[in-house]
Write an enzyme that holds these catalytic residues in place. Structure first.
Site, PDB file in Angstrom:
ATOM      1  N   GLY A   8       0.543  -1.192   0.120  1.00 26.33           N
ATOM      2  CA  GLY A   8      -0.403  -0.301   0.188  1.00 26.33           C
ATOM      3  C   GLY A   8       0.830   1.572   0.209  1.00 26.33           C
ATOM      4  O   GLY A   8       0.312   2.090   0.525  1.00 26.33           O
ATOM      5  N   LYS A  39      -0.079   2.165  -4.765  1.00 27.00           N
ATOM      6  CA  LYS A  39      -0.552   3.689  -5.864  1.00 27.00           C
ATOM      7  C   LYS A  39       0.104   3.764  -6.497  1.00 27.00           C
ATOM      8  O   LYS A  39      -1.004   4.572  -7.419  1.00 27.00           O
ATOM      9  CB  LYS A  39      -0.075   4.299  -4.400  1.00 27.00           C
ATOM     10  N   ASP A 116      -5.010  10.701   3.461  1.00 26.94           N
ATOM     11  CA  ASP A 116      -4.629  10.830   2.822  1.00 26.94           C
ATOM     12  C   ASP A 116      -5.126  12.104   1.454  1.00 26.94           C
ATOM     13  O   ASP A 116      -4.933  12.489   0.944  1.00 26.94           O
ATOM     14  CB  ASP A 116      -2.991  10.411   1.771  1.00 26.94           C
ATOM     15  N   TYR A 161      -6.308   8.092  10.962  1.00 23.86           N
ATOM     16  CA  TYR A 161      -6.224   6.980  10.903  1.00 23.86           C
ATOM     17  C   TYR A 161      -4.562   6.369  12.083  1.00 23.86           C
ATOM     18  O   TYR A 161      -4.400   5.573  12.706  1.00 23.86           O
ATOM     19  CB  TYR A 161      -6.036   6.079   9.024  1.00 23.86           C
ATOM     20  N   TRP A 220      -2.768  -1.407  10.683  1.00 26.22           N
ATOM     21  CA  TRP A 220      -2.190  -1.325   9.523  1.00 26.22           C
ATOM     22  C   TRP A 220      -0.961  -0.490   9.911  1.00 26.22           C
ATOM     23  O   TRP A 220      -0.791   0.361  10.581  1.00 26.22           O
ATOM     24  CB  TRP A 220      -2.877   0.002   8.466  1.00 26.22           C
ATOM     25  N   ASP A 221       0.119  -1.866   9.704  1.00 26.53           N
ATOM     26  CA  ASP A 221       1.708  -1.313  10.711  1.00 26.53           C
ATOM     27  C   ASP A 221       2.102  -0.390   9.896  1.00 26.53           C
ATOM     28  O   ASP A 221       2.663  -1.307   8.674  1.00 26.53           O
ATOM     29  CB  ASP A 221       2.256  -2.645  11.526  1.00 26.53           C
ATOM     30  N   ASN A 222       2.887   0.358   9.858  1.00 19.32           N
ATOM     31  CA  ASN A 222       3.614   0.945   9.245  1.00 19.32           C
ATOM     32  C   ASN A 222       5.924   1.381   9.635  1.00 19.32           C
ATOM     33  O   ASN A 222       6.359   1.845   8.780  1.00 19.32           O
ATOM     34  CB  ASN A 222       3.157   2.696   8.438  1.00 19.32           C
ATOM     35  N   ASN A 255       3.024  -2.935   6.243  1.00 18.21           N
ATOM     36  CA  ASN A 255       2.873  -1.962   4.920  1.00 18.21           C
ATOM     37  C   ASN A 255       4.263  -1.902   5.288  1.00 18.21           C
ATOM     38  O   ASN A 255       5.353  -0.845   5.474  1.00 18.21           O
ATOM     39  CB  ASN A 255       2.256  -0.569   5.191  1.00 18.21           C
TER      40      ASN A 255
END
Length: 444
Positions: A8, A39, A116, A161, A220-222, A255
């Protein structure tokens, strides 16, 4: 409970062979879900109204089959958030058509992304909805109503988020309060933690967001993402997540790095955390070793200590690797005085240790040029080049100090190479904006 990887990020998407490679790692790590959401695929976000052509759709169907052959659920993302008019019949029809296209290849699990974007309800929607959140919830509920009869699910990424975007306390956010009451209870809501890239995700924060959303959040782990700073890459293990929080979430997707080959440790350590509540880095690096096979016509790979050094040099977003941190602290101690006593045993020992560390980095750089897996080599090449160059600069300076220069001497002198640091437009700006050790700007 979904446990997996979301593709993502912003930037060049993975190629098919890279996705299959990551699928294999995910299966070995005990994961069960993959979200297709790069994206770079303009049909997801920028041109969400435009259907895939027959060839593109077949490629996605083939990718779905490959994921399922490895025991992975295949989810597709759709992000109409840039320009959707929530009340527009034509936009609703375009969205429904895109969902029908996904359903036509057997994809019923949809990830609806509203991240975003500005938190502004389009003017055309104001007679129809009381708030931005109400409009999004209405669209999300319609999506769920369309896929649910096919056994599908909807994962929803809100505009707020993370905790900071929600004003620090999710419970006080009118936006999240509306989502919690208006979204169908079966829709899962994604959350990145207190920050977009969260150093830690704690139990209290998750309980707070669950109370306002009226459901457990899906993470959702960045942590391993690098699309926000392509000058960095992360090959260290997941950390800052207490295993106790796993009881407070409905699922977890990482992610990771844009560079697919860089993600072995990210995937395996996340999978170990989710399934075993702890990661064994030594075992993970040993499992990674076959990808470092040397191109000598034998089964020889990089030595274990070299692979560990690679991980250590490119550790985590909020921490240096243990050995790198030790070397930096040592150099800092040696440079506390403008003209240190270079005859002192501590100085002599420190210089020898840093020289030894430099030699190991140089050896790692050379060995990486000789591995068979050229994609893996190119993934780390420029980052290793920088590490090798910078520690070389440090050693040159320490050597100059070691020569006990005169009190009025400056470095570099005319006999030395001056081009130690980067040049270009970006560096020109950094030279204008001087920073103190806390990162704050000063000028004049």
């Amino acid at each position: 409970m979904f446990k997996g990887v979301i593709e993502g990020f912003y930037g060049r998407d993975w190629q098919r062979a890279e996705r299959l490679m990551v699928f294999d790692w995910m299966a070995e790590a005990g994961m069960n879900g993959y979200i297709y959401g790069p994206k770079d695929d303009v049909h997801i976000r920028a041109r969400w109204r435009t259907p895939y052509d027959a060839s593109q759709l077949q490629s996605l169907a083939d990718l779905k089959s490959a994921a399922e052959a490895r025991g992975l659920h295949f989810l597709m993302a759709l992000a109409p958030s840039l320009d959707i008019i929530y009340s527009s019949p034509s936009d609703r029809a375009a969205l429904a058509a895109r969902l029908e296209q996904a359903l036509s290849i057997g994809v019923a699990d949809i990830v609806l992304l509203f991240d975003d974007i500005p938190s502004v309800l389009p003017e055309a929607d104001r007679p129809h909805f009381t708030s931005f959140a109400a409009a999004q919830a209405d669209v999300a509920n319609a999506v769920f109503a369309q896929v649910a009869p096919h056994g599908g699910s909807v994962l929803f990424c809100p505009t707020e988020y993370c905790g900071r975007m929600a004003g620090g306390d999710p419970r006080q956010s009118p936006y999240l309060q509306t989502l919690g009451s208006a979204l169908d209870p079966k829709i899962e809501v994604m959350w990145t933690g207190p920050e977009i890239v969260s150093p830690e995700i704690d139990a209290d924060g998750l309980r707070h967001v669950a109370s306002v959303l009226r459901r457990k959040p899906l993470i959702w782990d960045n942590f391993h993402a690098n699309d926000y700073d392509i000058r960095r890459i992360y090959a260290g293990p997941l950390s800052g997540r207490d295993p106790a929080i796993l009881d407070l979430v409905s699922g977890w997707f990482t992610n990771p790095n844009n560079e697919a080959e860089a993600n072995f440790v990210a995937v395996r350590s996340t999978g170990d955390f989710l399934n075993h509540r702890a990661a064994d880095l030594t075992a993970i690096l040993a499992a990674w070793a076959p990808r470092f096979r040397l191109a000598y016509g034998s089964d020889q790979t990089l030595p274990p200590e070299a692979i560990r050094l690679l991980s250590d040099l490119f550790w985590q977003p909020f921490a240096q690797g243990p050995e790198s941190a030790e070397m930096l602290a040592l150099a800092g101690q040696m440079l506390q005085q403008p003209r240190p006593d270079t005859t002192a045993p501590a100085w002599r020992d420190g210089l020898a240790r840093i020289r030894g560390f430099k030699a190991r980095i140089n050896q790692l750089f050379t060995l990486m040029t000789e591995i068979e897996n050229r994609a893996l080599f190119h993934t780390f090449h420029r980052y290793l080049w920088e590490a090798q160059e910078e520690i070389g600069h440090l050693i040159v300076y320490l050597d100059w100090l070691n020569e006990r220069p005169a009190p009025d001497a400056t470095f570099p002198d005319e006999g030395r190479i001056h081009n130690f640091y980067r040049r270009g437009f970006g560096v020109g700006i950094q030279e204008l904006l001087k920073r103190d050790p806390t990162g704050r700007y000063h000028h004049g």
